[in-house]
Structure formats: C-alpha cells, structure tokens
Design a protein around this motif. Structure first.
Motif, PDB file in Angstrom:
ATOM      1  N   GLN A 180       0.621  -1.181   0.373  1.00 28.72           N
ATOM      2  CA  GLN A 180       0.000  -0.143   0.143  1.00 28.72           C
ATOM      3  C   GLN A 180       0.670   1.460  -0.017  1.00 28.72           C
ATOM      4  O   GLN A 180       0.664   2.168  -0.295  1.00 28.72           O
ATOM      5  CB  GLN A 180      -0.816  -0.150   1.427  1.00 28.72           C
ATOM      6  CG  GLN A 180      -2.201  -1.041   1.484  1.00 28.72           C
ATOM      7  CD  GLN A 180      -2.985  -1.391   2.513  1.00 28.72           C
ATOM      8  OE1 GLN A 180      -3.912  -1.715   2.664  1.00 28.72           O
ATOM      9  NE2 GLN A 180      -2.284  -0.081   3.395  1.00 28.72           N
ATOM     10  N   CYS A 181       2.030   0.931  -0.109  1.00 30.13           N
ATOM     11  CA  CYS A 181       3.514   2.462   0.549  1.00 30.13           C
ATOM     12  C   CYS A 181       3.553   2.690  -1.412  1.00 30.13           C
ATOM     13  O   CYS A 181       4.496   3.621  -1.361  1.00 30.13           O
ATOM     14  CB  CYS A 181       4.186   1.962   1.216  1.00 30.13           C
ATOM     15  SG  CYS A 181       3.862   1.836   3.379  1.00 30.13           S
ATOM     16  N   LYS A 256       7.221   6.566   3.748  1.00 34.02           N
ATOM     17  CA  LYS A 256       6.104   5.916   3.785  1.00 34.02           C
ATOM     18  C   LYS A 256       6.001   5.929   5.425  1.00 34.02           C
ATOM     19  O   LYS A 256       7.157   5.495   5.537  1.00 34.02           O
ATOM     20  CB  LYS A 256       6.408   4.586   3.001  1.00 34.02           C
ATOM     21  CG  LYS A 256       6.554   5.495   1.350  1.00 34.02           C
ATOM     22  CD  LYS A 256       5.645   5.288   0.691  1.00 34.02           C
ATOM     23  CE  LYS A 256       5.767   6.216  -0.348  1.00 34.02           C
ATOM     24  NZ  LYS A 256       6.407   5.003  -1.533  1.00 34.02           N
ATOM     25  N   CYS A 257       4.831   5.595   6.141  1.00 37.66           N
ATOM     26  CA  CYS A 257       4.853   5.191   7.094  1.00 37.66           C
ATOM     27  C   CYS A 257       3.986   4.405   7.845  1.00 37.66           C
ATOM     28  O   CYS A 257       2.522   4.663   6.689  1.00 37.66           O
ATOM     29  CB  CYS A 257       3.999   6.520   8.201  1.00 37.66           C
ATOM     30  SG  CYS A 257       5.780   8.255   8.236  1.00 37.66           S
ATOM     31  N   LEU A 305       0.518   6.769   4.211  1.00 34.83           N
ATOM     32  CA  LEU A 305       0.429   6.712   5.521  1.00 34.83           C
ATOM     33  C   LEU A 305      -0.367   4.931   5.273  1.00 34.83           C
ATOM     34  O   LEU A 305      -1.632   4.717   4.569  1.00 34.83           O
ATOM     35  CB  LEU A 305      -0.616   7.075   6.687  1.00 34.83           C
ATOM     36  CG  LEU A 305       0.116   8.979   6.496  1.00 34.83           C
ATOM     37  CD1 LEU A 305      -0.888   9.078   7.647  1.00 34.83           C
ATOM     38  CD2 LEU A 305       1.381   8.928   7.216  1.00 34.83           C
ATOM     39  N   SER A 306       0.266   3.949   5.738  1.00 34.66           N
ATOM     40  CA  SER A 306      -0.870   2.928   5.889  1.00 34.66           C
ATOM     41  C   SER A 306      -0.981   1.955   6.914  1.00 34.66           C
ATOM     42  O   SER A 306       0.231   2.243   8.178  1.00 34.66           O
ATOM     43  CB  SER A 306       0.474   1.937   4.951  1.00 34.66           C
ATOM     44  OG  SER A 306      -0.155   0.903   4.510  1.00 34.66           O
ATOM     45  N   VAL A 330      -4.147   7.957   3.050  1.00 34.31           N
ATOM     46  CA  VAL A 330      -3.725   7.270   3.825  1.00 34.31           C
ATOM     47  C   VAL A 330      -4.644   5.860   3.554  1.00 34.31           C
ATOM     48  O   VAL A 330      -5.739   6.392   2.536  1.00 34.31           O
ATOM     49  CB  VAL A 330      -4.683   7.565   4.676  1.00 34.31           C
ATOM     50  CG1 VAL A 330      -5.172   6.891   6.243  1.00 34.31           C
ATOM     51  CG2 VAL A 330      -3.841   9.496   5.572  1.00 34.31           C
ATOM     52  N   ARG A 331      -3.646   4.703   3.404  1.00 38.10           N
ATOM     53  CA  ARG A 331      -4.634   3.333   3.427  1.00 38.10           C
ATOM     54  C   ARG A 331      -4.354   2.921   3.988  1.00 38.10           C
ATOM     55  O   ARG A 331      -3.634   2.321   5.189  1.00 38.10           O
ATOM     56  CB  ARG A 331      -4.016   2.492   2.235  1.00 38.10           C
ATOM     57  CG  ARG A 331      -3.452   3.418   0.799  1.00 38.10           C
ATOM     58  CD  ARG A 331      -3.094   2.886  -0.468  1.00 38.10           C
ATOM     59  NE  ARG A 331      -2.842   3.927  -1.521  1.00 38.10           N
ATOM     60  CZ  ARG A 331      -1.886   4.050  -2.533  1.00 38.10           C
ATOM     61  NH1 ARG A 331      -0.802   3.665  -2.553  1.00 38.10           N
ATOM     62  NH2 ARG A 331      -1.992   4.139  -3.625  1.00 38.10           N
ATOM     63  N   THR A 332      -5.784   2.237   4.319  1.00 36.48           N
ATOM     64  CA  THR A 332      -5.778   1.142   5.617  1.00 36.48           C
ATOM     65  C   THR A 332      -6.733  -0.491   5.191  1.00 36.48           C
ATOM     66  O   THR A 332      -7.100   0.045   3.928  1.00 36.48           O
ATOM     67  CB  THR A 332      -6.582   1.869   6.142  1.00 36.48           C
ATOM     68  OG1 THR A 332      -8.313   1.418   5.685  1.00 36.48           O
ATOM     69  CG2 THR A 332      -6.681   3.343   6.677  1.00 36.48           C
TER      70      THR A 332
END
Length: 389
Positions: A180-181, A256-257, A305-306, A330-332
């Motif tokens: 996702q990053c 990337k976090c 942000l993952s 933002v990906r979740t």
C-alpha cells in the motif's frame, strides 16, 4: 472438543465446547494442527472490540487437515492440508471479484449489525466478535470453515506448519501494508511497532526494495529481531523518534509510514497518551491514536500512511489540518489475504523468506490462557506464540 474461549475482560479459558458440524453445503471441518495468538487478539482480551459474548471461541490464525466437507464443496477433499485465511470470502460477490476479499459482501452473517456501526460492514472473520459474524475461532481442536472452496490456501508437500501458518494473517498483513505504500527504491519506510505484524512489515519493505527501513518500538528483543531483518531500530524510551527520523532522512521525513500498532499505543510519557488514557477511562474515546498523530506529523509531504493496525471505534485529536495540507495519502483495511497468498507462498517455497523466524514460543493449546498473559506483558522475550491443539 477443547478450545480457548472469551469470558470477559482479561479472561480467556481452556474450555470444553461442542464439536463443529457442517451447517451449509459449502462448509468444511478442519482438524487444527497449529494456531497462533495474534496481537489483535489482545484487543479482545482487553475488551476493546464490541459484540463479544461469554463463551465465544477465539483465534483467527490457524491451519490443519480437512476431515469433512459439505456436499457443495468442490475444491477440497478429506485429507487436504490447508491454511485458513482469517477473512471469510465467498469468492463470488462484486468485492471478491475485484480482489477486495476483506470486505466480502456475503460472508458476514451479522451484516446488518456491522452496517449499523460502520455504514457498510466488511467480511466475516473467524473468532472476532459478533460484529464480524460471530464465527467460532481457530484456537481450538476443530473449526467449521464457511465458503470453504474460497476460504483456504492449500499447502504444498514439504513445507512445515511453522513455514506456512502465518499465510493466514500476519505475513499477508505486513505485505499488504508495505504494498500500500507504493515503495520506491529511494524511499525511507518508517514502521511503528515491532510486534509480529511489524516484523513482517520490515521484511516486506526490504523485499520490495526500500532504500532504508526504520522500526520504532521500546522492546529490545523485538527491535533486535527487526534489525536482523534489515531495519534501523529506534527505541522510543531512549531517543527521540522525531529527532532520529530527522537525522536519517536529512530533515525531510520518511516518505512512507506504517502503523502496525493500532488502537492500543503504549507510549506513556507523551501528553497526548495521557489525554487518551483519561478519555478511555471515562468512555469518551475507545482507541489510543498516538501513532497516527506522530506519523502525520513526521511523514514527508505527499507521502503515504499505511495502517494495518486494528482500530475499533472512535479517536480524538487527529491533526486533519496537517494531513490535508501535507497532501498525505492514507490507506487502511483488514487484509485481502487471498489477493497475496499465491505470491507469498511462492516466495516461501523459493526460500526468499522463512516466516518461522518470528516464533519465540510453541506450546500446547491448554497453555493458551497463560501464554495470552506472557504475550500481552512481553515476558520471556515473547514475540509470537504458536499453539498446538
């Protein structure tokens, strides 16, 4: 049969419960050979996840041998050895056809309840409350697997349980978090949390070619395990996270976090953590989002942000101004296990990774309640517990 059952906050018991039975022609019954305690199981232990009922069988990371199949189950036969993804998937709905397996539209038999809470609910999950279908979990001798034609990963000959067990959750969870990053070869990837999922985030980011991977935690043995996997460790009890990340990225911040902590961030000395614990105590907030706030603050503008860490309810004081003005993505989401399983199984077979590295404790199922406490309290160097029914 014997199983681990939830009986309230901090109360997991080794109980005798009825054997599962075929309830639908698409079911299968699996004799569990190995299962594991997951970090998200601690959210159940601490009663942060709603809609648990006393006596519910817990556990969502398990594998074993098929001992019975329903009349409409076509791709499995008695004797097959399988890993069972924690997300139950029909394989036929619109979301499954798109590969969005964790939001399967048919597998949550309590979908009306989930829709009420989330607007639109996701897939059914094993052993994770009646909000996700109320399905009995896998920390047991036997498990009923619904939609069994799709909710399984067949195990090739020659691979041990310990090599493939984590294909059901933490390996694809760490992999999805890294994918996702959109990692590029010039990226610094910062990962908060060096628990089991964080460990697989580290290995995944390395496999995907990140320039440098940084992991943030305060448990020395977990930081050492992550360092052995290619990460630069930051112990937040001993040094400034912001200062160290500033130094490692020439003042620009990581591109990337990844939040592999979720709703129970354990930082105790920061003002926002004190605030969260007070609001939790008076039931004005359900989750502790210290990591989310810190990621938003330190992430490089236009970064990603993952969030594989589980959140269950409401959070407060999220810096939306910083999130919006920095142009962060933002990906979740819960993990789309079946989207990744073929590729990850190939990587295991080719020797690119041996997921058993994360196992620190392997005990009988009967020792499960004790091991929940050992895992929660990070005692005896515990990172990952495998249970043998």
């Amino acid at each position: 049969m014997k199983a681990l059952c939830w009986h309230g906050k901090n109360d997991i018991r080794y109980d005798t419960v009825p054997d599962p039975e075929i309830e639908d022609p698409r079911d299968a019954i699996v004799n569990v050979s190995s299962c594991a305690i997951c970090g998200s199981d601690l959210h159940l232990l601490h009663h942060f996840i709603p809609a648990m009922e006393s006596g519910d069988v817990v556990g969502h990371e398990f594998m074993g041998e098929v001992v019975e199949v329903g009349s409409a189950t076509e791709s499995l036969k008695v004797g097959d050895r399988i890993v069972v993804p924690f997300t139950i998937t029909c394989g036929e709905c619109e979301q499954c056809r798109r590969g969005n397996f964790s939001v399967c539209e048919r597998s949550n038999r309590n979908k009306a309840l989930a829709d009420m809470v989330f607007g639109h609910g996701g897939a059914g999950l094993f052993g994770y409350s009646h909000l996700t279908g109320g399905y009995a979990g896998g920390q047991a001798e036997y498990v009923r697997v619904p939609f069994a034609d799709h909710t399984h990963i067949k195990v090739p000959n020659g691979l041990s349980d310990e090599q493939v067990l984590f294909l059901g959750d933490i390996f694809p969870t760490g992999w999805q978090a890294a994918v996702q990053c959109d990692i590029e070869p010039t990226d610094t990837v910062a990962i908060w949390g060096a628990g089991p999922v964080g460990q697989f985030c580290v290995r995944s980011a390395v496999l995907l070619g990140a320039r440098q991977v940084v992991v943030i935690d305060n448990v020395p043995e977990r930081l050492s395990m992550a360092e052995a996997g290619g990460a630069i460790p930051i112990n937040f009890d001993e040094e400034s996270v912001l200062g160290r990340l500033h130094e490692l990225t020439a003042g620009k911040g990581p591109e990337k976090c990844i939040d592999s902590v979720g709703l129970e961030a354990h930082v105790t000395r920061s003002p926002d953590s004190v605030y969260d614990r007070v609001k939790q105590a008076v039931m004005l907030e359900s989750d502790r989002p210290h990591v989310l706030r810190e990621m938003i603050y330190v992430c490089r503008p236009a970064g990603v942000l993952s969030i594989p860490g589980v959140y269950g309810g409401l959070v407060d004081k999220i810096p939306m101004g910083a999130l919006m003005n920095k142009g962060l993505t933002v990906r979740t989401g819960q993990t789309h296990v079946k989207r990744w399983s073929d590729d990850l199984l190939r990587r295991i077979e080719e020797g690119q990774i041996d997921p058993s590295f994360v196992i620190t404790h392997s005990v009988s199922l009967a020792e499960g309640p004790e091991m929940y406490n050992t895992f929660r309290n990070k005692q005896d160097g515990c990172v990952k517990v495998v249970l043998k029914p």
